[in-house]
Scaffold this motif. Structure first.
Motif, mmCIF file in Angstrom:
data_model
loop_
_atom_site.group_PDB
_atom_site.id
_atom_site.type_symbol
_atom_site.label_atom_id
_atom_site.label_comp_id
_atom_site.label_asym_id
_atom_site.label_seq_id
_atom_site.Cartn_x
_atom_site.Cartn_y
_atom_site.Cartn_z
ATOM 1 N N ASP A 127 0.902 -1.117 0.060
ATOM 2 C CA ASP A 127 0.016 0.046 0.123
ATOM 3 C C ASP A 127 0.953 1.140 0.082
ATOM 4 O O ASP A 127 0.312 2.320 -0.547
ATOM 5 N N LEU A 128 2.058 1.153 0.548
ATOM 6 C CA LEU A 128 2.888 2.266 0.663
ATOM 7 C C LEU A 128 3.940 2.355 -0.355
ATOM 8 O O LEU A 128 4.819 3.208 -0.588
ATOM 9 N N GLN A 129 3.770 1.172 -1.472
ATOM 10 C CA GLN A 129 4.668 1.407 -2.592
ATOM 11 C C GLN A 129 6.212 1.072 -2.134
ATOM 12 O O GLN A 129 7.105 1.930 -2.644
ATOM 13 N N LEU A 130 6.636 0.411 -1.240
ATOM 14 C CA LEU A 130 7.693 0.038 -0.520
ATOM 15 C C LEU A 130 8.236 -1.252 -1.124
ATOM 16 O O LEU A 130 9.393 -1.848 -0.364
ATOM 17 N N GLU A 131 7.828 -1.736 -2.027
ATOM 18 C CA GLU A 131 8.272 -2.992 -2.573
ATOM 19 C C GLU A 131 9.901 -3.259 -2.926
ATOM 20 O O GLU A 131 10.405 -4.246 -2.800
ATOM 21 N N ASN A 132 10.391 -2.034 -3.419
ATOM 22 C CA ASN A 132 11.447 -2.112 -3.467
ATOM 23 C C ASN A 132 12.610 -1.842 -2.439
ATOM 24 O O ASN A 132 14.060 -1.914 -2.282
ATOM 25 N N ASN A 133 11.886 -1.482 -1.169
ATOM 26 C CA ASN A 133 12.737 -1.489 0.069
ATOM 27 C C ASN A 133 12.078 -1.858 1.226
ATOM 28 O O ASN A 133 11.449 -1.307 2.120
ATOM 29 N N PRO A 134 12.256 -3.276 1.084
ATOM 30 C CA PRO A 134 11.495 -4.169 2.339
ATOM 31 C C PRO A 134 12.104 -3.834 3.462
ATOM 32 O O PRO A 134 11.376 -3.838 4.763
ATOM 33 N N LYS A 135 13.375 -3.225 3.843
ATOM 34 C CA LYS A 135 14.091 -3.103 5.122
ATOM 35 C C LYS A 135 13.525 -1.807 5.698
ATOM 36 O O LYS A 135 12.896 -1.667 6.749
ATOM 37 N N LEU A 136 13.117 -1.074 4.856
ATOM 38 C CA LEU A 136 12.290 0.460 5.030
ATOM 39 C C LEU A 136 10.982 0.056 5.547
ATOM 40 O O LEU A 136 10.456 0.731 6.564
ATOM 41 N N ALA A 137 10.450 -0.852 4.915
ATOM 42 C CA ALA A 137 8.982 -1.131 5.313
ATOM 43 C C ALA A 137 8.948 -1.953 6.636
ATOM 44 O O ALA A 137 8.218 -1.302 7.584
ATOM 45 N N ALA A 138 9.861 -2.545 7.024
ATOM 46 C CA ALA A 138 10.047 -3.530 8.241
ATOM 47 C C ALA A 138 10.474 -2.171 9.409
ATOM 48 O O ALA A 138 9.793 -2.221 10.322
ATOM 49 N N SER A 139 11.185 -1.394 9.105
ATOM 50 C CA SER A 139 11.693 -0.166 10.117
ATOM 51 C C SER A 139 10.425 0.655 10.302
ATOM 52 O O SER A 139 10.418 0.978 11.530
ATOM 53 N N LEU A 140 9.700 1.162 9.213
ATOM 54 C CA LEU A 140 8.647 1.906 9.259
ATOM 55 C C LEU A 140 7.414 1.079 10.205
ATOM 56 O O LEU A 140 6.953 1.872 11.116
ATOM 57 N N PHE A 141 7.527 -0.205 9.786
ATOM 58 C CA PHE A 141 6.445 -0.856 10.817
ATOM 59 C C PHE A 141 6.654 -0.849 12.378
ATOM 60 O O PHE A 141 5.933 -0.404 13.050
ATOM 61 N N ALA A 142 8.060 -0.984 12.652
ATOM 62 C CA ALA A 142 8.377 -0.898 13.997
ATOM 63 C C ALA A 142 8.178 0.324 14.562
ATOM 64 O O ALA A 142 7.548 0.539 15.695
ATOM 65 N N LEU A 143 8.184 1.666 14.076
ATOM 66 C CA LEU A 143 8.207 2.814 14.487
ATOM 67 C C LEU A 143 6.718 3.238 14.538
ATOM 68 O O LEU A 143 6.219 3.639 15.353
ATOM 69 N N ALA A 144 5.883 2.763 13.461
ATOM 70 C CA ALA A 144 4.489 2.957 13.363
ATOM 71 C C ALA A 144 3.887 2.201 14.572
ATOM 72 O O ALA A 144 2.696 2.812 15.214
ATOM 73 N N LEU A 145 4.204 0.845 15.004
ATOM 74 C CA LEU A 145 3.768 0.230 15.927
ATOM 75 C C LEU A 145 3.752 0.853 17.280
ATOM 76 O O LEU A 145 2.871 0.959 17.916
ATOM 77 N N GLU A 146 5.064 1.361 17.657
ATOM 78 C CA GLU A 146 5.002 1.994 18.820
ATOM 79 C C GLU A 146 4.308 3.183 18.913
ATOM 80 O O GLU A 146 3.459 3.567 19.931
ATOM 81 N N ASN A 147 4.184 4.153 17.934
ATOM 82 C CA ASN A 147 3.454 5.205 17.707
ATOM 83 C C ASN A 147 1.955 4.907 17.918
ATOM 84 O O ASN A 147 1.265 5.560 18.594
ATOM 85 N N PHE A 148 1.530 3.752 17.113
ATOM 86 C CA PHE A 148 0.243 3.702 17.222
ATOM 87 C C PHE A 148 -0.202 3.276 18.678
ATOM 88 O O PHE A 148 -1.322 3.775 18.977
ATOM 89 N N TYR A 149 0.587 2.495 19.301
ATOM 90 C CA TYR A 149 0.092 2.257 20.683
ATOM 91 C C TYR A 149 0.157 3.181 21.761
ATOM 92 O O TYR A 149 -0.481 3.138 22.825
ATOM 93 N N LEU A 150 1.228 4.160 21.257
ATOM 94 C CA LEU A 150 1.124 5.346 22.186
ATOM 95 C C LEU A 150 -0.221 6.109 22.080
ATOM 96 O O LEU A 150 -0.641 7.050 22.940
#
Length: 181
Positions: A128-151
């Motif tokens: 959905d965020l068109q990050l297919e060429n950068n899976p590491k960025l997607a995983a890092s973004l997920f980790a940040l978004a997860l913490e932010n989400f739960y805050l």
């Protein structure tokens, strides 16, 4: 008699924990909610520690179910958002684990739960965020978004409108990041 089985107790305790955390887990409160006596609780569970362990096991089972639903999603809005809203109690339970992760058992359960749900979630996020060429960025973004989400997430805000706005902001952030490169 269905109200007397262990699963009703576990589901009731799960709901209480999701709203109030471990401090809300009191035998008399849970018994009142299932319309049974405190002795009925002890008939099924020797003590609160065993009961809490069953709640954590239940959460991991729920996490697997949610992960399967996430894997079916082709987009964040509306498909993933629908799954998340339907999993409100589970997300709030996970939030309580996060808040109380100083408890070793809660921390272990949180880590396992995050592992279980992350793969499907990252897959949808990547597409959905068109990050297919950068899976590491997607995983890092997920980790940040997860913490932010739960805050930010609460019982009141965990709805379609809030989630849609949250993910729209996340998309804007990613698109700005992509432009700046």
């Amino acid at each position: 008699m269905a109200a007397d089985n262990k699963q009703v107790w576990v589901e009731t305790g799960y709901g209480i924990f999701s709203k109030e955390g471990p401090k809300g887990l009191k035998v008399e409160v849970i018994a009142r909610n299932v319309n049974k006596s405190k002795s009925s609780f002890y008939h099924h569970f020797a003590d609160m520690e065993i009961f809490t362990g069953l709640l954590l096991d239940h959460h991991l089972t729920r996490s697997k179910t949610i992960a399967e639903e996430e894997k079916k999603c082709r987009n964040i809005d509306p498909e993933l958002i629908i799954v998340l809203v339907a999993s409100k109690t589970d997300l709030l339970f996970n939030r309580q684990l996060r808040v109380h992760r100083t408890d070793t058992n809660f921390k272990k359960c949180l880590q396992k739960s995050d592992e279980i749900v992350s793969q499907g979630f990252i897959s949808v996020l990547t597409k959905d965020l068109q990050l297919e060429n950068n899976p590491k960025l997607a995983a890092s973004l997920f980790a940040l978004a997860l913490e932010n989400f739960y805050l930010q997430v609460t019982e009141e805000t965990l709805n379609v409108e809030w989630l849609s706005a949250y993910f729209t902001n996340l998309k804007k952030t990613v698109s700005q990041f992509n432009v700046s490169q």
